[in-house]
Design a protein around this motif. Structure first.
Motif, PDB file in Angstrom:
ATOM      1  N   THR A   1       3.319   4.255  -7.425  1.00 14.59           N
ATOM      2  CA  THR A   1       3.776   3.419  -6.310  1.00 14.59           C
ATOM      3  C   THR A   1       4.755   4.165  -5.396  1.00 14.59           C
ATOM      4  OG1 THR A   1       5.491   2.483  -7.714  1.00 14.59           O
ATOM      5  CG2 THR A   1       3.425   1.254  -7.553  1.00 14.59           C
ATOM      6  N   THR A   2       4.991   5.430  -5.699  1.00 21.03           N
ATOM      7  CA  THR A   2       5.825   6.254  -4.799  1.00 21.03           C
ATOM      8  C   THR A   2       5.109   7.568  -4.467  1.00 21.03           C
ATOM      9  OG1 THR A   2       7.041   7.139  -6.712  1.00 21.03           O
ATOM     10  CG2 THR A   2       8.042   5.294  -5.540  1.00 21.03           C
ATOM     11  N   CYS A   3       3.802   7.556  -4.590  1.00 19.60           N
ATOM     12  CA  CYS A   3       2.992   8.768  -4.385  1.00 19.60           C
ATOM     13  C   CYS A   3       1.599   8.334  -3.946  1.00 19.60           C
ATOM     14  CB  CYS A   3       2.957   9.524  -5.717  1.00 19.60           C
ATOM     15  SG  CYS A   3       1.811  10.888  -5.776  1.00 19.60           S
ATOM     16  N   GLY A   4       1.227   8.670  -2.718  1.00 19.79           N
ATOM     17  CA  GLY A   4      -0.049   8.220  -2.177  1.00 19.79           C
ATOM     18  C   GLY A   4      -1.003   9.366  -1.902  1.00 19.79           C
ATOM     19  N   LEU A   5      -1.982   9.086  -1.064  1.00 17.30           N
ATOM     20  CA  LEU A   5      -3.025  10.058  -0.731  1.00 17.30           C
ATOM     21  C   LEU A   5      -3.367   9.935   0.745  1.00 17.30           C
ATOM     22  CD1 LEU A   5      -5.354   9.358  -3.770  1.00 17.30           C
ATOM     23  CD2 LEU A   5      -4.408  11.620  -3.254  1.00 17.30           C
TER      24      LEU A   5
END
Lengths: 131, 131, 131
Positions: B42-46
């Protein structure tokens, strides 16, 4: 395609709909693949984020409000341009992986319906794609 | 479902993971369809963007930092609300087309893991959907 | 995989491509599933939003311009960093549900190609995933 009915209660709110999707996966016996959740609305989107601490959803909403204020030099006359912009920023659909018959999300993740111009009766459309 | 392990080294960074996905496509013999890459964090996306000039990723990160600063009037107590907001802006998943057994991206495109609250050990989940 | 050719005419514009996708669904006889529309470009994305009143697209574009101005302290030398950032905010792909052989969108929804650094010849790639 499955359809979920969700009634929102405020102009802006994030509603955790994870359990609704989990139930659909179990009831339909979906095994391995991806659930596509789709919002057919243009002032109400979807996002995946932390569902454990409700302050996170509040912080996201406050940030969106700061970035795209309700009042502004908008051309669209319905007074909800902010909500339209926010849907495009969050997204109208999300994909959720399913493995071994269970919805697989990260420990803290939940799927939120992002109401931007409620209160309204909203629908989510759910399509199953087997792997 | 395949899982990739990625160790990040800074609080905020974009890591090009395109080659990892390309390798999975080849190793699994996936022919025609779509690869779904999913971040369970929830603190790392794409995001998909230019991978040729590293300045582009720097500019995207700098813009996100300007739009959603680390310090602010956030309610969530862990001090990483900025990272939560940014995941919702970038997205938790991306779809990549596969044709004739090869990952098909635009000439300049690469898939980036967007770390927002590292350094951490991260996972990406990869689901295959045949066309 | 199908490919659509679209010529854009300005630096920034939203072009409604819904009819092109609707036609592909009918021509290919796709019945139940999801159409994945993918932009292979890094300065041109895709979003779903209101297609009835063109002022909505104008408001989204104006908001993006305010949030990510064309001129700024960017490192990338090509002078189009704003367009790169905006693609990551809008998204490089969108999913559209198909049911009973028809593209199913909400009443007001349309799919927009979001040109950020035109005018250019653009392509959209379309992959079909049956449910």
């Amino acid at each position: 395609m499955e359809r979920l009915q969700i009634r929102t209660t405020r102009r802006r709110e994030f509603i955790d709909v994870t359990q609704c999707i989990r139930r659909l996966v179990e009831e339909n016996g979906w095994r391995d693949g991806v659930v596509v959740v789709f919002s057919p609305h243009t002032t109400c989107g979807l996002t995946l984020n932390e569902a454990a601490d409700p302050d996170v959803a509040q912080d996201i909403m406050a940030s969106l409000e700061r970035l795209v204020p309700e009042q502004g030099a908008y051309r669209h006359r319905e007074g909800n341009s902010d909500a339209h912009v926010r849907v495009s920023l969050m997204g109208a659909s999300q994909m959720l992986p399913v493995e071994g018959g269970s919805l697989r999300l990260g420990t803290w993740q939940g799927l939120f319906l992002c109401e931007g111009d409620g209160p309204r009766a909203r629908e989510l459309w759910v399509q199953w794609l087997a792997s």
